[in-house]
Design a protein around this motif. Structure first.
Motif, mmCIF file in Angstrom:
data_model
loop_
_atom_site.group_PDB
_atom_site.id
_atom_site.type_symbol
_atom_site.label_atom_id
_atom_site.label_comp_id
_atom_site.label_asym_id
_atom_site.label_seq_id
_atom_site.Cartn_x
_atom_site.Cartn_y
_atom_site.Cartn_z
ATOM 1 N N SER A 13 0.823 -1.209 0.000
ATOM 2 C CA SER A 13 0.000 0.000 0.000
ATOM 3 C C SER A 13 0.856 1.259 0.000
ATOM 4 C CB SER A 13 -0.924 0.006 1.220
ATOM 5 O OG SER A 13 -0.163 0.143 2.397
ATOM 6 N N VAL B 45 -1.015 3.325 -4.261
ATOM 7 C CA VAL B 45 -2.343 3.559 -3.747
ATOM 8 C C VAL B 45 -3.127 4.334 -4.795
ATOM 9 C CG1 VAL B 45 -3.717 4.609 -1.924
ATOM 10 C CG2 VAL B 45 -1.495 3.606 -1.386
ATOM 11 N N ALA C 37 -9.053 4.221 -2.324
ATOM 12 C CA ALA C 37 -8.057 4.230 -1.256
ATOM 13 C C ALA C 37 -7.252 5.519 -1.265
ATOM 14 C CB ALA C 37 -7.136 3.027 -1.379
ATOM 15 N N SER D 144 -9.365 -4.793 -0.335
ATOM 16 C CA SER D 144 -8.186 -4.140 -0.896
ATOM 17 C C SER D 144 -8.191 -2.648 -0.582
ATOM 18 C CB SER D 144 -8.147 -4.371 -2.409
ATOM 19 O OG SER D 144 -7.072 -3.667 -2.997
ATOM 20 N N THR D 145 -9.360 -2.022 -0.697
ATOM 21 C CA THR D 145 -9.454 -0.579 -0.445
ATOM 22 C C THR D 145 -9.131 -0.244 1.011
ATOM 23 O OG1 THR D 145 -11.115 -0.323 -2.183
ATOM 24 C CG2 THR D 145 -10.999 1.406 -0.508
ATOM 25 N N THR E 79 -7.489 -2.029 3.268
ATOM 26 C CA THR E 79 -6.100 -2.347 3.600
ATOM 27 C C THR E 79 -5.147 -1.284 3.067
ATOM 28 O OG1 THR E 79 -6.644 -4.700 3.537
ATOM 29 C CG2 THR E 79 -4.317 -4.110 3.459
ATOM 30 N N ASN E 80 -5.339 -0.880 1.807
ATOM 31 C CA ASN E 80 -4.454 0.120 1.211
ATOM 32 C C ASN E 80 -4.632 1.493 1.854
ATOM 33 O OD1 ASN E 80 -3.450 -1.785 -0.581
ATOM 34 N ND2 ASN E 80 -4.895 -1.262 -2.201
ATOM 35 N N SER F 25 -3.490 1.018 6.241
ATOM 36 C CA SER F 25 -2.328 0.284 6.750
ATOM 37 C C SER F 25 -1.271 1.220 7.329
ATOM 38 C CB SER F 25 -1.714 -0.571 5.633
ATOM 39 O OG SER F 25 -2.584 -1.602 5.251
#
Length: 471
Positions: A13, A17, A21, A45-46, A48-49, A52
């Motif tokens: 990420s 990005v 995100a 995915s969104t 987490t990116n 994080s």
């Protein structure tokens, strides 16, 4: 492997990005993002990116995700949207806190909300920010890491260890640990604290000074106090066992402990016999007799499904009572479009159900096993269902009684006790219809004296009698 995958995603990420995100990470003020049309993989995915790494800001912002709604917009969202958001947040170190707010102290937290006005389900995230990360890494300001307490000051372990024995502890044990298994786990916690205190004593005896966090715990309690508390808990556990206030799971745990203790004592008795130690053997056999008596008592007890009601059972019952007519309303609206008032009532029902779940979670006691707590929740829900069925049965019986009072029955329209012409249950005797003239065949052999008639009807009767005589 699961957390390693989360760390890899966190590393990626920082490299790339994009999309939603990027918009989330670019937020410098509180913002809302709608997850309509996004599937579980995209949401994971969104999230987490986006979360994080800490946000490059020094103030807290509120990031709100719309994950579902009422019947009018429910089809726009994936059924697993909310779960995908929360699981992704947990994987990168976020925690749920229902009291979180938009302040730096709530960095790395999230909570679920239900907008009853718009009938939308949302998840509010308070991201990690640069200022909070720098403060945590700075420690105490001189380059050394800050010392954390040996026991969390807000944890049950610390509170039960430092509680005053003569003033607070007995009352605390009764209210916070009413179940047998909770008392057992509380005793295990105190045994752990006792071992820490003995290590600190040994450290002081060797001439080594204590650290600040060690000194804090050492000053808050002592070994003698902990030992008194342990003795009191074991006495309370024995009293509760003799009264039969244990569940099936608790009796199973107790029998496992007793069997292990019996095996241990038998082994020590054998060693004492082999080593020709009669005094030790007598003590061990006395202890073995006590353990066997405890096992006999445990086997003679009939366990209960649950021994303690939920802490917030009264509030839960009140909420279920409020939701009862709303549940019936939704059932009656199936197959047709609900009105605005009905939609608002359904939204209120969903809010009440969410409130019930929160009250159930808040009813979990100190040191309580998850399995035992879930059994108590299931028992509470079962009792609630029984009350719902009983209320529905009383309502049906009341409706039937009212219908009977209005004269509705399976045999037709009967005015019970009424004054109309069709009444069949009147207290007065029913008069039979009697014709003014009696056929001749009915008078044969009757032996009745005929009254003399007057008027036209009497003339007609005389003519009939003359005809009969002539025949």
């Amino acid at each position: 492997r699961y957390f390693r995958r989360a760390r890899i995603l966190a590393t990626l990420s920082t490299m790339s990005v994009s999309g939603m995100a990027l918009n989330i990470r670019s937020s410098t003020e509180s913002d809302t993002f709608d997850l309509a049309g996004a599937n579980v993989a995209t949401i994971h995915s969104t999230i987490t990116n986006a979360f994080s790494e800490p946000f490059p800001i020094s103030h807290m912002v509120r990031i709100t995700f719309v994950t579902g709604g009422g019947k009018l917009c429910r089809s726009k969202y994936d059924d697993g949207a909310g779960k995908a958001v929360t699981s992704s947040l947990r994987a990168i170190g976020f925690v749920e806190d229902h009291g979180a707010s938009c302040v730096p102290e709530c960095s790395g937290m999230w909570k679920m909300q239900h907008d009853t006005g718009k009938n939308l389900k949302t998840i509010v995230v308070f991201p990690k920010i640069i200022a909070t990360s720098e403060e945590s890494s700075a420690g105490n300001g001189d380059g050394e890491p800050s010392s954390e307490p040996l026991l969390d000051l807000e944890s049950p372990d610390y509170k039960i260890a430092v509680a005053g024995f003569t003033t607070t502890f007995p009352r605390m044990l009764s209210s916070k640990c009413p179940c047998w298994s909770q008392k057992r786990n509380a005793a295990l916690s105190l045994e752990g604290t006792l071992s820490i205190l003995k290590e600190l004593n040994d450290k002081l005896m060797s001439g080594t000074p204590l650290e600040d966090n060690e000194q804090e715990l050492f000053d808050a309690t002592c070994t003698d106090d902990i030992e008194r508390k342990l003795s009191y808990i074991r006495s309370e556990m024995g009293t509760q066992l003799e009264a039969g206030n244990i569940t099936f799971g608790e009796r199973k745990i107790l029998l496992e402990q007793v069997n292990l203790r019996i095996d241990f004592l038998n082994q020590n008795i054998k060693e004492a016999v082999d080593n020709n130690q009669p005094g030790k053997e007598r003590k061990l056999r006395a202890a073995l007799d006590k353990v066997k008596a405890r096992k006999k008592t445990a086997n003679s007890i009939t366990p209960k499904s649950t021994t303690v009601r939920l802490k917030h059972q009264a509030e839960i019952d009140a909420a279920r009572l409020e939701a009862r007519p709303l549940n019936a309303l939704e059932d009656s609206c199936k197959g047709r479009l609900m009105s605005l008032k009905e939609t608002q009532a359904t939204a209120r029902r969903d809010e009440i159900n969410a409130q019930i779940i929160e009250l159930e979670k808040a009813s979990m006691g100190w040191f309580e096993e998850l399995d035992e707590f879930l059994k108590r929740v299931e028992e509470s829900r079962r009792e609630g269902d029984l009350r719902e069925k009983a209320a529905a049965k009383r309502k049906t019986a009341k409706s039937s009684t009212a219908a009977s009072a209005r004269g509705v029955s399976s045999r037709g329209n009967v005015n019970v006790g009424g004054k109309g012409a069709w009444s069949t249950a009147s207290s007065k005797p029913v008069k039979k219809y009697v014709p003014t003239t009696t056929p001749a065949i009915a008078r044969i052999g009757a032996g009745a004296t005929k009254k003399k008639n007057t008027g036209s009807s009497g003339l007609f009767a005389a003519m009939m009698e003359s005809d009969s005589d002539s025949d």
